[in-house]
Design a protein around this motif. Sequence first.
Motif, PDB file in Angstrom:
ATOM      1  N   ILE A 169       0.872  -1.180   0.000  1.00 47.79           N
ATOM      2  CA  ILE A 169       0.000   0.000   0.000  1.00 47.79           C
ATOM      3  C   ILE A 169       0.905   1.225   0.000  1.00 47.79           C
ATOM      4  O   ILE A 169       1.697   1.413   0.923  1.00 47.79           O
ATOM      5  CB  ILE A 169      -0.917   0.023   1.239  1.00 47.79           C
ATOM      6  N   GLU A 170       0.809   2.033  -1.035  1.00 47.60           N
ATOM      7  CA  GLU A 170       1.687   3.199  -1.130  1.00 47.60           C
ATOM      8  C   GLU A 170       1.032   4.455  -0.573  1.00 47.60           C
ATOM      9  O   GLU A 170       1.673   5.269   0.079  1.00 47.60           O
ATOM     10  CB  GLU A 170       2.115   3.419  -2.590  1.00 47.60           C
ATOM     11  N   TYR A 171      -0.250   4.639  -0.880  1.00 50.35           N
ATOM     12  CA  TYR A 171      -0.955   5.833  -0.432  1.00 50.35           C
ATOM     13  C   TYR A 171      -2.311   5.436   0.156  1.00 50.35           C
ATOM     14  O   TYR A 171      -2.950   4.511  -0.324  1.00 50.35           O
ATOM     15  CB  TYR A 171      -1.184   6.807  -1.601  1.00 50.35           C
ATOM     16  N   ARG A 172      -2.718   6.145   1.183  1.00 49.35           N
ATOM     17  CA  ARG A 172      -4.001   5.878   1.823  1.00 49.35           C
ATOM     18  C   ARG A 172      -5.096   6.699   1.157  1.00 49.35           C
ATOM     19  O   ARG A 172      -4.906   7.874   0.859  1.00 49.35           O
ATOM     20  CB  ARG A 172      -3.935   6.226   3.307  1.00 49.35           C
ATOM     21  N   ILE A 173      -6.258   6.051   0.936  1.00 50.67           N
ATOM     22  CA  ILE A 173      -7.410   6.738   0.350  1.00 50.67           C
ATOM     23  C   ILE A 173      -8.548   6.676   1.356  1.00 50.67           C
ATOM     24  O   ILE A 173      -8.994   5.589   1.737  1.00 50.67           O
ATOM     25  CB  ILE A 173      -7.854   6.083  -0.970  1.00 50.67           C
ATOM     26  N   GLU A 174      -9.023   7.830   1.783  1.00 48.19           N
ATOM     27  CA  GLU A 174     -10.089   7.876   2.782  1.00 48.19           C
ATOM     28  C   GLU A 174     -11.357   7.247   2.222  1.00 48.19           C
ATOM     29  O   GLU A 174     -11.758   7.500   1.085  1.00 48.19           O
ATOM     30  CB  GLU A 174     -10.359   9.328   3.181  1.00 48.19           C
ATOM     31  N   GLY A 175     -11.984   6.387   3.018  1.00 48.31           N
ATOM     32  CA  GLY A 175     -13.225   5.754   2.614  1.00 48.31           C
ATOM     33  C   GLY A 175     -13.055   4.473   1.827  1.00 48.31           C
ATOM     34  O   GLY A 175     -14.042   3.857   1.435  1.00 48.31           O
ATOM     35  N   VAL A 176     -11.807   4.063   1.604  1.00 48.65           N
ATOM     36  CA  VAL A 176     -11.523   2.843   0.842  1.00 48.65           C
ATOM     37  C   VAL A 176     -10.826   1.842   1.756  1.00 48.65           C
ATOM     38  O   VAL A 176      -9.904   2.200   2.501  1.00 48.65           O
ATOM     39  CB  VAL A 176     -10.626   3.146  -0.381  1.00 48.65           C
ATOM     40  N   GLU A 177     -11.279   0.589   1.722  1.00 49.79           N
ATOM     41  CA  GLU A 177     -10.642  -0.461   2.518  1.00 49.79           C
ATOM     42  C   GLU A 177      -9.440  -1.006   1.734  1.00 49.79           C
ATOM     43  O   GLU A 177      -9.613  -1.627   0.693  1.00 49.79           O
ATOM     44  CB  GLU A 177     -11.638  -1.582   2.807  1.00 49.79           C
ATOM     45  N   GLN A 178      -8.245  -0.752   2.257  1.00 45.38           N
ATOM     46  CA  GLN A 178      -7.025  -1.157   1.556  1.00 45.38           C
ATOM     47  C   GLN A 178      -6.356  -2.315   2.289  1.00 45.38           C
ATOM     48  O   GLN A 178      -6.158  -2.259   3.499  1.00 45.38           O
ATOM     49  CB  GLN A 178      -6.062   0.031   1.434  1.00 45.38           C
ATOM     50  N   THR A 179      -6.014  -3.359   1.552  1.00 43.82           N
ATOM     51  CA  THR A 179      -5.321  -4.509   2.131  1.00 43.82           C
ATOM     52  C   THR A 179      -4.001  -4.718   1.401  1.00 43.82           C
ATOM     53  O   THR A 179      -3.840  -4.298   0.253  1.00 43.82           O
ATOM     54  CB  THR A 179      -6.163  -5.795   2.036  1.00 43.82           C
ATOM     55  N   GLN A 180      -3.067  -5.368   2.081  1.00 42.38           N
ATOM     56  CA  GLN A 180      -1.717  -5.534   1.531  1.00 42.38           C
ATOM     57  C   GLN A 180      -1.344  -7.002   1.409  1.00 42.38           C
ATOM     58  O   GLN A 180      -1.624  -7.806   2.303  1.00 42.38           O
ATOM     59  CB  GLN A 180      -0.698  -4.822   2.431  1.00 42.38           C
ATOM     60  N   VAL A 181      -0.716  -7.329   0.286  1.00 45.46           N
ATOM     61  CA  VAL A 181      -0.234  -8.688   0.056  1.00 45.46           C
ATOM     62  C   VAL A 181       0.797  -9.052   1.117  1.00 45.46           C
ATOM     63  O   VAL A 181       1.644  -8.244   1.489  1.00 45.46           O
ATOM     64  CB  VAL A 181       0.394  -8.795  -1.356  1.00 45.46           C
ATOM     65  N   ASP A 182       0.704 -10.277   1.618  1.00 42.93           N
ATOM     66  CA  ASP A 182       1.682 -10.804   2.577  1.00 42.93           C
ATOM     67  C   ASP A 182       1.988 -12.239   2.159  1.00 42.93           C
ATOM     68  O   ASP A 182       1.288 -13.176   2.535  1.00 42.93           O
ATOM     69  CB  ASP A 182       1.119 -10.748   3.993  1.00 42.93           C
ATOM     70  N   GLU A 183       3.034 -12.390   1.356  1.00 42.10           N
ATOM     71  CA  GLU A 183       3.378 -13.709   0.806  1.00 42.10           C
ATOM     72  C   GLU A 183       3.653 -14.731   1.909  1.00 42.10           C
ATOM     73  O   GLU A 183       3.245 -15.883   1.816  1.00 42.10           O
ATOM     74  CB  GLU A 183       4.609 -13.589  -0.106  1.00 42.10           C
ATOM     75  N   GLU A 184       4.362 -14.294   2.968  1.00 43.27           N
ATOM     76  CA  GLU A 184       4.726 -15.225   4.039  1.00 43.27           C
ATOM     77  C   GLU A 184       3.491 -15.766   4.758  1.00 43.27           C
ATOM     78  O   GLU A 184       3.476 -16.907   5.210  1.00 43.27           O
ATOM     79  CB  GLU A 184       5.658 -14.533   5.036  1.00 43.27           C
TER      80      GLU A 184
END
Length: 546
Positions: free
Chosen positions: A324-339
């Motif tokens: 996740i590079e930038y946060r967007i208000e009102g959007v649910e952001q999730t990040q890949v976690d390969e491990e």
Amino acid sequence: MRLRREGEERSAQRLAQTLKYPHVDLSKTPVSVEALRLIPESEAREAKLAAIEVSVKKVAVAALDPRTPQAQKTIKNLEAKKYQVKVFVSSLTGLEEVWRSYRFVKAEAGEITGRVKIEEKRLEELSGRLTSFPAIQKEISAIDFSKALPVAVLETVLGGALSIKASDIHFEAGEKDDSKIRLRVDGLLHEVFGKIPKKSYDTVVSRVKLISGLKLNVHEVSQDGRFTINVGNKEIEIRVSVIPAEFGENIVMRILDPEVTNIGLSALGIREDDLVIVYNQISKPNGLILNTGPTGSGKTTTLYAFLRHVNNPEIKIITLEDPIEYRIEGVEQTQVDEEAGYTFANGLRAIVRQDPDIILVGEVRDLDTADIALQASLTGHLVLSTLHTNDAVGAIPRLVNLGVKPSTIGPALNLVIAQRLVRKLCPHCKKEAKIDSGIAPKVKRFLDGLPERVKRSDYVKYKIYESGGCDKCNNFGYKGRIGIYEFLKGGPEIEESILKEVSEVSLRKLADAQDMVTMQEDGILKVLLGITSFEEIESTSGKIEW
């Protein structure tokens, strides 16, 4: 040196087997600064050991030879403090690397949090003075690296980079005293200092690794981390990449300023007639929108602008990004976690079960991700993602090469975008260029050949400009960047063509039939508006074939 190190590790392994202790290779093992605090440096060096990890009342200790009286004494002291001690055998070279980290032990715990605070006064001072490359070069040249603290060096570099809106900071290791610092501005790298002493350079690298949460004692493998700068009322994320190089470690620090992506669709540089296409496609309830281009071409910024345009409390938007590079208000952001097994494919499967209206997938990298994204777009979701291809028509053969069935692509595909970023001429110093007699008829033929939807009246009284050079653009002649775009629309014709023949030749014919304006043509139009230059368009999209 590498062979000697390998020999030392083999000897340590043999001793560990003999003594029935586990072996630890300290060149590949993270070392906790909090653990180092448990044993004074002088005692650790005398006993030839070091505490490398601590958790509640359990501590891991690496020792050259745990049988020596000094080592036994230190271990018993820890046990007397109610620590459960687990002993490992390590090489002397590995321990020496760990002992170098003691210079950070005296730092206050608050400094080691992954958050760097540049005082507002300090930042204002730096920003006020370091407004150009010469100013930054002068400031860094005046640093006495033998006495300067690494945090002071970092403050200077970061302050200058933020002031001139650099996107990246590069620390590059040299052979002796010629390590350098370069800044990337508007896509191009520029050297600001190239004579950092080796010892000072290594200290700065260690400081960056420390605040980024990286392994201080590991130098032979790549590492990724991040930290945050508090600047006024906003937080700027710094993404850090460290790789081993011939003469040390190279660092690239990506500056993720949230203001960079907080722009509307019209500010991206998309023409009004192309914006009609965009508005139409992003208002659809389902389908796939792909944005293509190389790394650094602005794909994420464009897709974020799409999300901001459609975002409202009545719809649910979920993203899956890496990272996740930038946060967007009102959007649910999730990040890949390969491990943890949260890959693009697995994450996308989970997201679909969350009942979203719109899904943003950071990148389509493999068949699983492509299949799930296409199925999601066919079952009531609007899916946005990126793909690495050279142009818009190349996206469809790329999906087929990944293994996607052609029968799935056509019904799902709404729009394919291809884009690049070109530098804008500095408005303060650009100079009107003399139009060559041979250019005028070429421009006329070009304008006559454009689709009817392009408003020709905007380009009839054109002027062509060339770069100049002034203080406001650091004498580069260019300041800021803008996108050049092309849009390939999905539909029955595309679907029918894909089922018959998936070739770029047939798809280009369809693109021409639907009046697509290519990236290069879009770039030429921006030249005629005085935004950029022919040289910049050719450097990005190839030689112009009039």
